[in-house]
Design a protein around this motif. Structure first.
Motif, PDB file in Angstrom:
ATOM      1  N   ASP A 150      -5.466   8.135  -4.502  1.00  0.00           N
ATOM      2  CA  ASP A 150      -4.537   7.449  -5.384  1.00  0.00           C
ATOM      3  C   ASP A 150      -4.268   6.094  -4.765  1.00  0.00           C
ATOM      4  O   ASP A 150      -4.624   5.844  -3.613  1.00  0.00           O
ATOM      5  N   LEU A 151      -3.626   5.193  -5.500  1.00  0.00           N
ATOM      6  CA  LEU A 151      -3.492   3.837  -5.001  1.00  0.00           C
ATOM      7  C   LEU A 151      -2.584   3.722  -3.777  1.00  0.00           C
ATOM      8  O   LEU A 151      -2.868   2.932  -2.888  1.00  0.00           O
ATOM      9  N   GLN A 152      -1.510   4.538  -3.722  1.00  0.00           N
ATOM     10  CA  GLN A 152      -0.606   4.440  -2.559  1.00  0.00           C
ATOM     11  C   GLN A 152      -1.327   4.668  -1.233  1.00  0.00           C
ATOM     12  O   GLN A 152      -1.272   3.818  -0.355  1.00  0.00           O
ATOM     13  N   PRO A 153      -2.015   5.827  -1.050  1.00  0.00           N
ATOM     14  CA  PRO A 153      -2.713   6.018   0.227  1.00  0.00           C
ATOM     15  C   PRO A 153      -3.819   4.993   0.475  1.00  0.00           C
ATOM     16  O   PRO A 153      -4.087   4.619   1.610  1.00  0.00           O
ATOM     17  N   LEU A 154      -4.450   4.491  -0.608  1.00  0.00           N
ATOM     18  CA  LEU A 154      -5.513   3.484  -0.442  1.00  0.00           C
ATOM     19  C   LEU A 154      -4.938   2.132  -0.002  1.00  0.00           C
ATOM     20  O   LEU A 154      -5.557   1.414   0.778  1.00  0.00           O
ATOM     21  N   LEU A 155      -3.746   1.797  -0.508  1.00  0.00           N
ATOM     22  CA  LEU A 155      -3.113   0.524  -0.135  1.00  0.00           C
ATOM     23  C   LEU A 155      -2.892   0.442   1.372  1.00  0.00           C
ATOM     24  O   LEU A 155      -3.012  -0.620   1.977  1.00  0.00           O
ATOM     25  N   LYS A 156      -2.588   1.592   1.986  1.00  0.00           N
ATOM     26  CA  LYS A 156      -2.328   1.633   3.433  1.00  0.00           C
ATOM     27  C   LYS A 156      -3.577   1.281   4.239  1.00  0.00           C
ATOM     28  O   LYS A 156      -3.491   0.821   5.371  1.00  0.00           O
TER      29      LYS A 156
ATOM     30  N   MET B 288     -17.652  -2.547  -6.636  1.00  0.00           N
ATOM     31  CA  MET B 288     -17.927  -2.091  -5.270  1.00  0.00           C
ATOM     32  C   MET B 288     -16.945  -2.752  -4.301  1.00  0.00           C
ATOM     33  O   MET B 288     -16.372  -3.781  -4.585  1.00  0.00           O
ATOM     34  N   PRO B 289     -16.766  -2.155  -3.090  1.00  0.00           N
ATOM     35  CA  PRO B 289     -15.803  -2.706  -2.152  1.00  0.00           C
ATOM     36  C   PRO B 289     -16.223  -4.088  -1.654  1.00  0.00           C
ATOM     37  O   PRO B 289     -17.400  -4.375  -1.554  1.00  0.00           O
ATOM     38  N   HIS B 290     -15.221  -4.897  -1.283  1.00  0.00           N
ATOM     39  CA  HIS B 290     -15.506  -6.228  -0.775  1.00  0.00           C
ATOM     40  C   HIS B 290     -16.301  -6.122   0.519  1.00  0.00           C
ATOM     41  O   HIS B 290     -17.182  -6.900   0.768  1.00  0.00           O
ATOM     42  N   ASN B 291     -15.905  -5.188   1.369  1.00  0.00           N
ATOM     43  CA  ASN B 291     -16.535  -5.082   2.664  1.00  0.00           C
ATOM     44  C   ASN B 291     -17.352  -3.809   2.743  1.00  0.00           C
ATOM     45  O   ASN B 291     -16.832  -2.711   2.600  1.00  0.00           O
TER      46      ASN B 291
ATOM     47  N   PRO C 297     -10.049  -4.736  -0.254  1.00  0.00           N
ATOM     48  CA  PRO C 297     -11.149  -4.685   0.706  1.00  0.00           C
ATOM     49  C   PRO C 297     -10.853  -3.634   1.789  1.00  0.00           C
ATOM     50  O   PRO C 297      -9.725  -3.546   2.267  1.00  0.00           O
ATOM     51  N   PHE C 298     -11.839  -2.842   2.142  1.00  0.00           N
ATOM     52  CA  PHE C 298     -11.668  -1.829   3.191  1.00  0.00           C
ATOM     53  C   PHE C 298     -12.634  -2.122   4.330  1.00  0.00           C
ATOM     54  O   PHE C 298     -13.841  -2.079   4.131  1.00  0.00           O
ATOM     55  N   CYS C 299     -12.079  -2.417   5.492  1.00  0.00           N
ATOM     56  CA  CYS C 299     -12.965  -2.745   6.608  1.00  0.00           C
ATOM     57  C   CYS C 299     -12.601  -1.984   7.869  1.00  0.00           C
ATOM     58  O   CYS C 299     -13.267  -2.093   8.886  1.00  0.00           O
ATOM     59  N   GLY C 300     -11.514  -1.230   7.804  1.00  0.00           N
ATOM     60  CA  GLY C 300     -11.071  -0.566   9.025  1.00  0.00           C
ATOM     61  C   GLY C 300     -11.044   0.941   8.889  1.00  0.00           C
ATOM     62  O   GLY C 300     -11.971   1.525   8.342  1.00  0.00           O
TER      63      GLY C 300
END
Length: 306
Positions: free
Chosen positions: A178-184, A1-4, A165-168
């Motif tokens: 995919d990982l590229q758009p998620l990294l942003k 699960m996500p960190h945030n 972690p996704f908080c914004g």
């Protein structure tokens, strides 16, 4: 699960926000996706029930077609549904699952293309030893290893995604996860993760492409000693394989072997290898292959007659 916990879902921006272009996208995909499924299913059924297509090449083609169907199914139905809906929401868990499936079947496609090249290499460069080298048991083991390799690659990608972690902002500027758009979107420094991503996906794409090109160069070079008839048949098979390899790996290398920058053209390039190549594979392999065409004709005429 996500960190945030603040981000539990993402909003897809899709291929375009223009309503007119969205309709065009929907129509194009409505042709391409069913075409991909039907074309590849035709190949699968023909190989399964045709006695004349028992060689290792068709054994591998069977799995390439299977990977094609699964690969395009990870993105196309979702894209079609998103075009029709006003709110293109995908949950965190669905997003991670899509990343996993995309890389599992994408890697499987790469490994099967390598096996097909190896098969052609043995058939053309070591014809006398071909029956012993490419025995049925060997082919089965190679396919199992391809699945294991794909699974390991996919798990690696997922472990990278789960670290983020996704908080914004939760807007994904893409039509699939995919990982590229998620990294942003991650609220951390993603330099190291991107480096790992490039060294995993990027290295697999580039080294596989290089390996395939070298093997086909060796194959074509060794065709000099063959009879005109044998040369013509081998050339036909190899050119169809090379076409598929270039169409698939070109976009993959463009996407996965560069620093963490995203270009507006990325989404179109991704469409090319997630939807375009799986659609073109059946056409390339059947239109350029007399054996497959004859087997299809025979099989379906028998089916219709009975």
């Amino acid at each position: 699960m996500p960190h945030n916990k603040s981000v539990t879902e993402f909003i897809m921006l899709g291929l375009t926000l223009d309503p007119v272009k969205q309709k065009m996208v929907f129509i194009i995909f409505l042709v391409f996706y069913p075409g991909t499924v039907v074309g590849n299913l035709l190949i699968i059924v023909t190989i399964k029930f045709s006695r004349s297509l028992g060689s290792p090449m068709y054994f591998f083609l069977f799995y390439l077609s299977f990977a094609d169907i699964c690969f395009s199914t990870t993105t196309a139905p979702r894209l079609l549904a998103d075009v029709l809906s006003s709110k293109k929401v995908i949950s965190y868990n669905e997003c991670v699952t899509q990343v996993f499936a995309l890389h599992l079947f994408g890697a499987m496609e790469i490994f099967v293309l390598i096996l097909m090249a190896s098969d052609r290499y043995v058939a053309i460069c070591k014809p006398l030893r071909y029956p012993t080298i490419m025995r049925r048991q060997v082919c089965v083991i190679l396919i199992i290893l391809a699945w294991i390799g794909s699974f390991i690659h996919s798990i690696t990608q997922i472990s990278l995604a789960l670290k983020l972690p996704f908080c914004g902002p939760n807007l994904i500027d893409h039509y699939c996860c995919d990982l590229q758009p998620l990294l942003k979107l991650a609220c951390m420094d993603t330099y190291v993760i991107n480096l790992l991503l490039v060294s995993n996906s990027g290295a697999i794409c580039s080294s596989s492409f290089l390996l395939l090109m070298i093997s086909y160069f060796v194959i074509l070079h060794s065709l000099r000693n063959h009879s005109a008839e044998g040369r013509k048949k081998a050339l036909s098979t190899c050119t169809s394989h090379i076409t598929v390899v270039i169409l698939f790996f070109g976009p993959c290398i463009f996407i996965y072997t560069r620093p963490p920058t995203t270009f507006p053209v990325d989404k179109l390039v991704a469409v090319f290898y997630t939807i375009g190549t799986p659609f073109l594979n059946p056409l390339i392999y059947t239109l350029r292959n007399a054996e497959v065409k004859n087997a299809m004709r025979k099989l379906w005429s028998v089916r219709i007659m009975s």
